[in-house]
Scaffold this motif. Sequence first.
Motif, PDB file in Angstrom:
ATOM      1  N   ALA A  81      -1.286  -2.004  16.510  1.00 43.31           N
ATOM      2  CA  ALA A  81      -0.109  -1.183  16.189  1.00 43.31           C
ATOM      3  C   ALA A  81       0.087  -1.109  14.677  1.00 43.31           C
ATOM      4  O   ALA A  81       0.469  -0.060  14.140  1.00 43.31           O
ATOM      5  N   TRP A  82      -0.178  -2.227  13.992  1.00 34.28           N
ATOM      6  CA  TRP A  82      -0.076  -2.223  12.525  1.00 34.28           C
ATOM      7  C   TRP A  82      -1.054  -1.213  11.941  1.00 34.28           C
ATOM      8  O   TRP A  82      -0.701  -0.443  11.034  1.00 34.28           O
ATOM      9  N   MET A  83      -2.282  -1.203  12.447  1.00 34.25           N
ATOM     10  CA  MET A  83      -3.296  -0.277  11.940  1.00 34.25           C
ATOM     11  C   MET A  83      -2.912   1.167  12.255  1.00 34.25           C
ATOM     12  O   MET A  83      -3.066   2.056  11.409  1.00 34.25           O
ATOM     13  N   THR A  84      -2.404   1.400  13.444  1.00 35.88           N
ATOM     14  CA  THR A  84      -1.940   2.749  13.809  1.00 35.88           C
ATOM     15  C   THR A  84      -0.871   3.223  12.824  1.00 35.88           C
ATOM     16  O   THR A  84      -0.893   4.365  12.354  1.00 35.88           O
ATOM     17  N   ASN A  85       0.053   2.327  12.484  1.00 41.09           N
ATOM     18  CA  ASN A  85       1.124   2.677  11.554  1.00 41.09           C
ATOM     19  C   ASN A  85       0.596   2.909  10.144  1.00 41.09           C
ATOM     20  O   ASN A  85       1.058   3.806   9.434  1.00 41.09           O
ATOM     21  N   LEU A  86      -0.402   2.102   9.737  1.00 38.40           N
ATOM     22  CA  LEU A  86      -1.004   2.282   8.410  1.00 38.40           C
ATOM     23  C   LEU A  86      -1.607   3.678   8.279  1.00 38.40           C
ATOM     24  O   LEU A  86      -1.608   4.267   7.194  1.00 38.40           O
ATOM     25  N   SER A 113       7.835   5.689   7.520  1.00 37.24           N
ATOM     26  CA  SER A 113       7.505   4.282   7.781  1.00 37.24           C
ATOM     27  C   SER A 113       5.999   4.036   7.827  1.00 37.24           C
ATOM     28  O   SER A 113       5.554   2.888   7.837  1.00 37.24           O
ATOM     29  N   GLY A 114       5.205   5.108   7.836  1.00 38.46           N
ATOM     30  CA  GLY A 114       3.761   4.956   7.942  1.00 38.46           C
ATOM     31  C   GLY A 114       3.099   4.755   6.591  1.00 38.46           C
ATOM     32  O   GLY A 114       3.704   4.948   5.536  1.00 38.46           O
ATOM     33  N   GLY A 115       1.830   4.358   6.653  1.00 35.31           N
ATOM     34  CA  GLY A 115       1.074   4.143   5.424  1.00 35.31           C
ATOM     35  C   GLY A 115       0.440   5.406   4.884  1.00 35.31           C
ATOM     36  O   GLY A 115       0.115   5.497   3.702  1.00 35.31           O
ATOM     37  N   GLY A 116       0.215   6.390   5.773  1.00 34.57           N
ATOM     38  CA  GLY A 116      -0.344   7.667   5.344  1.00 34.57           C
ATOM     39  C   GLY A 116      -1.790   7.620   4.898  1.00 34.57           C
ATOM     40  O   GLY A 116      -2.262   8.532   4.219  1.00 34.57           O
ATOM     41  N   LEU A 117      -2.505   6.552   5.276  1.00 37.01           N
ATOM     42  CA  LEU A 117      -3.903   6.427   4.855  1.00 37.01           C
ATOM     43  C   LEU A 117      -4.843   6.993   5.921  1.00 37.01           C
ATOM     44  O   LEU A 117      -4.434   7.298   7.042  1.00 37.01           O
ATOM     45  N   VAL A 118      -6.107   7.120   5.553  1.00 35.51           N
ATOM     46  CA  VAL A 118      -7.123   7.701   6.432  1.00 35.51           C
ATOM     47  C   VAL A 118      -8.239   6.680   6.655  1.00 35.51           C
ATOM     48  O   VAL A 118      -8.731   6.075   5.696  1.00 35.51           O
ATOM     49  N   ASP A 119      -8.615   6.490   7.913  1.00 37.70           N
ATOM     50  CA  ASP A 119      -9.790   5.693   8.277  1.00 37.70           C
ATOM     51  C   ASP A 119     -10.999   6.609   8.083  1.00 37.70           C
ATOM     52  O   ASP A 119     -11.360   7.390   8.954  1.00 37.70           O
ATOM     53  N   VAL A 120     -11.613   6.501   6.902  1.00 39.63           N
ATOM     54  CA  VAL A 120     -12.581   7.517   6.477  1.00 39.63           C
ATOM     55  C   VAL A 120     -13.810   7.538   7.383  1.00 39.63           C
ATOM     56  O   VAL A 120     -14.304   8.613   7.751  1.00 39.63           O
ATOM     57  N   LEU A 140       0.824  -1.210   0.000  1.00 42.58           N
ATOM     58  CA  LEU A 140       0.000   0.000   0.000  1.00 42.58           C
ATOM     59  C   LEU A 140       0.860   1.262   0.000  1.00 42.58           C
ATOM     60  O   LEU A 140       0.487   2.271  -0.610  1.00 42.58           O
ATOM     61  N   GLN A 141       1.997   1.205   0.676  1.00 45.91           N
ATOM     62  CA  GLN A 141       2.912   2.348   0.635  1.00 45.91           C
ATOM     63  C   GLN A 141       3.383   2.617  -0.791  1.00 45.91           C
ATOM     64  O   GLN A 141       3.414   3.772  -1.237  1.00 45.91           O
ATOM     65  N   ALA A 142       3.741   1.561  -1.499  1.00 44.47           N
ATOM     66  CA  ALA A 142       4.205   1.724  -2.881  1.00 44.47           C
ATOM     67  C   ALA A 142       3.082   2.218  -3.782  1.00 44.47           C
ATOM     68  O   ALA A 142       3.291   3.105  -4.628  1.00 44.47           O
ATOM     69  N   LEU A 143       1.892   1.670  -3.565  1.00 44.17           N
ATOM     70  CA  LEU A 143       0.750   2.073  -4.382  1.00 44.17           C
ATOM     71  C   LEU A 143       0.450   3.557  -4.195  1.00 44.17           C
ATOM     72  O   LEU A 143       0.126   4.270  -5.151  1.00 44.17           O
TER      73      LEU A 143
END
Length: 266
Positions: free
Chosen positions: A181-186, A192-199, A139-142
């Motif tokens: 913790a994985w979700m927090t990082n996403l 190192s984070g995913g930079g996504l938003v829990d809409v 997801l980071q690459a995408l």
Amino acid sequence: MGFRLVTLNLNGIRSAATKGFQAWAEAAAPDCMGVQELKAQAEDVAGRFETVAGMAGYFHHAQKKGYSGVGLYSRHEPSDVIRGLGIEAFDAEGRYIELRFDKPGRKLSLISCYFPSGSSGEERQQVKFQFLAAMLPHLQALRTEREFILVGDVNIAHQEIDLKNWKGNLKNSGFLPEERAWMTNLLADGPSGGGLVDVFRRLNPHPEQYTWWSNRGQAWAKNVGWRLDYHLATPALAATAQRESIHLAERFSDHAPLTIDYDFTL
């Protein structure tokens, strides 16, 4: 106009059909609907579920019969369809499908994903951790290439607010510290984070907003639920989200449909 996007774990498309999910989808009139846990092969879908509510279906089936499988129904024809992550063990389980809607000056994807459950035992929990380890860099690459919204059953309740009995589930799959913790990082910014938003959470900060209820005991009747189904979006798309709703008036599976209306068009 806007764009209405639904996610729904069907817990078997044939089962959900007997409970009226197609009529509901017709009335809800989404532009796109991500579904998970088809529990059906291509031959089961053929002639019955290729289209739902005027939307064409695209699927990634599991090799094992009656297991997993994901799909995306869309009113708009994609420019490309990607089935699987390119990782054989996960792709055999039918967990990822991506529709791309690219045109000059814009690259945009919609993804339906079914994350493994670890609740059946330690072996499957390890598979779940392996899946999480693969998904983050994917997801980071995408995100460096395109805007996207991933919808699906993530099988993780992120925060204490996201399940009724959080204290009793601290050692259970779906609410383990490593998963959270994985979700927090996403959802974190930075290298190192995913930079996504829990809409959904951006729109609705309230407690008792659940999308899954165990079939055991009186979980549904007492609203002893978990929020396991998500819209995870790149920030620009997340910023266009306007309204959310969890459909509770009917039950098509052990999950409820989660609908979010966005202010963009394909």
